[in-house]
Design a protein around this motif. Structure first.
Motif, PDB file in Angstrom:
ATOM      1  N   GLY A 166       0.964  -1.089   0.022  1.00 46.76           N
ATOM      2  CA  GLY A 166      -0.074  -0.042   0.109  1.00 46.76           C
ATOM      3  C   GLY A 166       0.894   1.250   0.037  1.00 46.76           C
ATOM      4  N   ILE A 167       0.403   2.177   0.894  1.00 40.81           N
ATOM      5  CA  ILE A 167       1.252   3.669   0.853  1.00 40.81           C
ATOM      6  C   ILE A 167       2.585   3.163   1.433  1.00 40.81           C
ATOM      7  CG2 ILE A 167      -1.048   4.983   1.083  1.00 40.81           C
ATOM      8  CD1 ILE A 167      -0.097   5.385   3.991  1.00 40.81           C
ATOM      9  N   GLY A 168       3.157   1.913   2.243  1.00 38.71           N
ATOM     10  CA  GLY A 168       4.612   1.898   2.492  1.00 38.71           C
ATOM     11  C   GLY A 168       5.369   2.241   1.101  1.00 38.71           C
ATOM     12  N   ARG A 169       4.735   1.862   0.074  1.00 39.40           N
ATOM     13  CA  ARG A 169       5.591   2.231  -1.414  1.00 39.40           C
ATOM     14  C   ARG A 169       5.482   3.697  -1.500  1.00 39.40           C
ATOM     15  NH1 ARG A 169       3.586  -3.163  -4.897  1.00 39.40           N
ATOM     16  NH2 ARG A 169       3.887  -4.652  -3.139  1.00 39.40           N
ATOM     17  N   VAL A 185       2.717  -3.084   6.544  1.00 42.60           N
ATOM     18  CA  VAL A 185       2.287  -4.476   5.899  1.00 42.60           C
ATOM     19  C   VAL A 185       1.015  -4.649   5.719  1.00 42.60           C
ATOM     20  CG1 VAL A 185       2.896  -6.810   5.972  1.00 42.60           C
ATOM     21  CG2 VAL A 185       4.611  -5.384   6.747  1.00 42.60           C
ATOM     22  N   GLY A 186       0.402  -5.138   4.754  1.00 42.85           N
ATOM     23  CA  GLY A 186      -0.981  -5.583   4.736  1.00 42.85           C
ATOM     24  C   GLY A 186      -1.732  -5.331   3.542  1.00 42.85           C
ATOM     25  N   ASN A 187      -2.595  -6.293   3.117  1.00 41.45           N
ATOM     26  CA  ASN A 187      -3.458  -6.242   2.063  1.00 41.45           C
ATOM     27  C   ASN A 187      -4.526  -7.329   2.176  1.00 41.45           C
ATOM     28  OD1 ASN A 187      -4.803  -5.773  -0.317  1.00 41.45           O
ATOM     29  ND2 ASN A 187      -2.918  -5.576  -1.604  1.00 41.45           N
ATOM     30  N   LYS A 188      -5.529  -7.015   2.827  1.00 35.74           N
ATOM     31  CA  LYS A 188      -6.751  -7.880   3.169  1.00 35.74           C
ATOM     32  C   LYS A 188      -7.078  -8.523   1.946  1.00 35.74           C
ATOM     33  CE  LYS A 188      -8.132  -5.178   6.483  1.00 35.74           C
ATOM     34  NZ  LYS A 188      -8.877  -4.553   7.510  1.00 35.74           N
ATOM     35  N   ASP A 223      -7.493   2.667   1.569  1.00 38.83           N
ATOM     36  CA  ASP A 223      -8.526   3.706   0.944  1.00 38.83           C
ATOM     37  C   ASP A 223      -7.779   4.893   0.043  1.00 38.83           C
ATOM     38  OD1 ASP A 223      -7.267   4.187   3.728  1.00 38.83           O
ATOM     39  OD2 ASP A 223      -8.838   5.559   4.202  1.00 38.83           O
ATOM     40  N   ILE A 224      -6.381   4.989   0.233  1.00 40.11           N
ATOM     41  CA  ILE A 224      -6.041   5.969  -0.399  1.00 40.11           C
ATOM     42  C   ILE A 224      -4.687   5.387  -1.343  1.00 40.11           C
ATOM     43  CG2 ILE A 224      -6.624   7.821   1.389  1.00 40.11           C
ATOM     44  CD1 ILE A 224      -3.626   7.779   2.326  1.00 40.11           C
ATOM     45  N   ILE A 225      -4.437   4.313  -1.643  1.00 33.05           N
ATOM     46  CA  ILE A 225      -3.228   3.920  -2.312  1.00 33.05           C
ATOM     47  C   ILE A 225      -3.502   4.458  -3.684  1.00 33.05           C
ATOM     48  CG2 ILE A 225      -2.433   1.987  -3.536  1.00 33.05           C
ATOM     49  CD1 ILE A 225      -3.367   0.272  -1.175  1.00 33.05           C
ATOM     50  N   GLY A 226      -2.322   4.802  -4.326  1.00 31.79           N
ATOM     51  CA  GLY A 226      -2.201   5.505  -5.697  1.00 31.79           C
ATOM     52  C   GLY A 226      -2.853   6.599  -5.847  1.00 31.79           C
ATOM     53  N   LYS A 227      -3.461   7.692  -4.919  1.00 32.51           N
ATOM     54  CA  LYS A 227      -3.896   8.734  -5.122  1.00 32.51           C
ATOM     55  C   LYS A 227      -2.764   9.774  -5.104  1.00 32.51           C
ATOM     56  CE  LYS A 227      -8.639   8.030  -3.352  1.00 32.51           C
ATOM     57  NZ  LYS A 227      -9.484   8.186  -2.078  1.00 32.51           N
ATOM     58  N   GLY A 228      -1.631   9.521  -4.471  1.00 36.28           N
ATOM     59  CA  GLY A 228      -0.577  10.375  -4.308  1.00 36.28           C
ATOM     60  C   GLY A 228      -0.709  11.200  -3.169  1.00 36.28           C
ATOM     61  N   GLY A 230      -4.904  19.509   4.481  1.00 33.57           N
ATOM     62  CA  GLY A 230      -4.472  20.200   3.390  1.00 33.57           C
ATOM     63  C   GLY A 230      -4.664  19.906   1.773  1.00 33.57           C
ATOM     64  N   LYS A 231      -3.968  20.298   0.931  1.00 29.28           N
ATOM     65  CA  LYS A 231      -4.394  19.924  -0.389  1.00 29.28           C
ATOM     66  C   LYS A 231      -2.980  19.333  -1.076  1.00 29.28           C
ATOM     67  CE  LYS A 231      -8.164  22.864  -1.424  1.00 29.28           C
ATOM     68  NZ  LYS A 231      -8.328  24.124  -0.569  1.00 29.28           N
ATOM     69  N   CYS A 232      -1.822  19.207  -0.203  1.00 29.87           N
ATOM     70  CA  CYS A 232      -0.789  18.850  -0.801  1.00 29.87           C
ATOM     71  C   CYS A 232      -0.661  17.397  -1.378  1.00 29.87           C
ATOM     72  CB  CYS A 232       0.556  19.284  -0.223  1.00 29.87           C
ATOM     73  SG  CYS A 232       0.828  21.044   0.137  1.00 29.87           S
ATOM     74  N   THR A 233       0.293  17.058  -2.118  1.00 31.02           N
ATOM     75  CA  THR A 233       0.367  15.531  -2.661  1.00 31.02           C
ATOM     76  C   THR A 233       1.768  15.107  -1.733  1.00 31.02           C
ATOM     77  OG1 THR A 233       1.945  16.104  -4.396  1.00 31.02           O
ATOM     78  CG2 THR A 233      -0.301  15.928  -4.770  1.00 31.02           C
ATOM     79  N   THR A 234       1.866  13.856  -1.685  1.00 30.50           N
ATOM     80  CA  THR A 234       3.109  13.272  -1.009  1.00 30.50           C
ATOM     81  C   THR A 234       4.143  13.927  -1.577  1.00 30.50           C
ATOM     82  OG1 THR A 234       1.970  11.330  -0.852  1.00 30.50           O
ATOM     83  CG2 THR A 234       4.340  10.983  -0.296  1.00 30.50           C
ATOM     84  N   LYS A 235       4.117  14.113  -3.168  1.00 25.87           N
ATOM     85  CA  LYS A 235       5.545  14.556  -3.693  1.00 25.87           C
ATOM     86  C   LYS A 235       5.807  15.967  -3.225  1.00 25.87           C
ATOM     87  CE  LYS A 235       6.714  12.142  -7.698  1.00 25.87           C
ATOM     88  NZ  LYS A 235       5.969  11.063  -7.855  1.00 25.87           N
ATOM     89  N   GLU A 236       4.533  16.795  -3.253  1.00 27.76           N
ATOM     90  CA  GLU A 236       4.693  18.136  -2.998  1.00 27.76           C
ATOM     91  C   GLU A 236       5.548  18.497  -1.538  1.00 27.76           C
ATOM     92  OE1 GLU A 236       1.356  20.121  -5.877  1.00 27.76           O
ATOM     93  OE2 GLU A 236       0.769  19.411  -3.886  1.00 27.76           O
TER      94      GLU A 236
END
Ligand code: NAI
Ligand code: MG
Length: 351
Positions: free
Chosen positions: A12-15, A75-78, A282-287, A333-339
């Protein structure tokens, strides 16, 4: 100093947050000069399990034991693998086999981060949790059926593990505000907690420069909510520490920023640094995953290797981001992980 770090983004978001925190650590290394990080990535995760039938290879622990530290995401992906298999096959296996007998979790107020407390004073505390025994033992059993059923659960408190956790707490307090609170319940629990108190008094004598007191866990839990600013280091048994650390994370205002470290104290194996949060399906891949929990975890790694000054720089910059609103949606906030990560690196370079 060169640190060889095993990087386990997991699921998940670990990545998403582990690569972000690695970039931040590399930026710090650039600034610092004398320090370098050599990361080796391992893909052990639920997807790995689907392909290979295990969460890590058979010699996975041997491989990890060669590193200075382990930097784990979540860790975890049910959907792919039941949680108990993924957690026990990787995370808990590492904690147990590598004798990571102490778990530490800080909690702190940040300006810019909304605490659920109405008027919180400036708190900055850290819980040292005994992580190998105590109430979480497998000793006991169940007998009889129906209304005669009996369950017996024994708590185990060894002198060795109790003293070890307490000494760790006092050593930590020496570098902080020089105060240790012991979480007890010797008024209600007849054997183990009076023992806990005796060991605490014994250990405290070796640290005259550190103030100490004991507090019953019920009152202590309430004070975490009403007066968290009164605490510096808190040492607690496995169960008490588990509960206290969740309150700690809650009063900060977001699970997305809470870090933790699993410490091996005998030096035989690496310690493991991981955020408190899970893989956030619930938020994987949304950045939009908040990278600050993973980044604060990196600060704990720096502290562990004696780079406390650098660790404070990291925390200061984190605080400035929160204050100036460079935050992800989980904290309004409105920022992304990258920002957030990019701004963090820009500010670090400007230091
Ligand atoms: P979770 O911590 O993954 O998510 C709880 C809530 O917090 C979600 O709404 C999520 O979006 C949010 N959240 C968590 N971290 C965030 C971040 N960095 N930024 C923004 N929002 C964040 O807990 P949940 O949903 O109970 O568990 C999901 C999976 O993670 C399960 O498979 C569970 O077993 C695993 N897990 C793993 C842990 C670990 O690896 N240490 C710890 C807790 C759960
Ligand atoms: Mg817990």
């Amino acid at each position: 100093m060169k640190l060889n770090i095993a990087s386990l983004p997991g699921d998940g978001i670990g990545r998403e947050v582990v690569p972000a925190a690695k970039e931040v650590l590399d930026t710090l290394a650039e600034i610092h000069g004398g320090l370098t990080f050599e990361f080796t990535d391992f893909p052990w995760s639920c997807e790995y399990y689907l392909e290979n039938g295990t969460m890590m290879p058979e010699d996975g622990l041997d491989t990890l034991s060669q590193f200075d530290a382990i930097f784990l995401g979540a860790v975890g992906n049910k959907k792919l693998v039941p949680d108990h298999i993924s957690l026990w096959g990787l995370l808990i296996k590492i904690r147990r086999e590598f004798e990571q007998v102490i778990n530490i979790r800080p909690a702190k107020i940040f300006s810019g981060l909304k605490s659920p407390l109405v008027n919180p004073k400036d708190f900055d505390l850290i819980v040292v949790r005994e992580n190998s025994e105590g109430e979480y033992s497998s000793i006991g059993g169940r007998i009889y059926q129906g209304e005669d059923q009996i369950a017996i659960q024994n708590a185990v408190f060894s002198r060795k593990a109790t003293e070890r956790a307490m000494r760790f707490a006092f050593e930590l307090a020496k570098k902080r505000k020089k105060h240790v609170t012991s979480a007890t319940k010797s008024n209600g629990i007849f054997h183990s907690m009076p023992f806990w108190d005796e060991v605490f008094e014994f250990v405290a004598k070796d640290y005259p420069e550190v103030n100490s007191n004991s507090q019953h866990i019920d009152a202590l839990a309430a004070f975490f909510v009403t007066h968290p600013e009164r605490f510096d280091v808190i040492v607690a048994s496995n169960l008490f520490g588990d509960v206290l650390t969740d309150i700690g994370a809650a009063i900060m205002g977001s699970i997305g920023i809470a870090p933790s470290a699993n410490i091996n104290v005998n030096g035989k194996y690496p310690s493991m640094f991981e955020p408190v949060h899970g893989s956030a399906p619930d938020i994987i891949g949304k950045g939009t995953a908040n990278p600050l929990g993973q980044i604060w975890t990196a600060k704990m790694l720096l502290d562990h290797f004696g780079e406390e000054e650098l660790g404070s720089v990291l925390l200061d910059v984190m605080e400035s981001l929160l204050k100036d609103g460079y935050v992800t949606p989980d904290i309004g906030g409105k920022c992304t992980t990258k920002e957030v990560t990019q701004e963090m690196m820009t500010r670090l370079k400007a230091k």
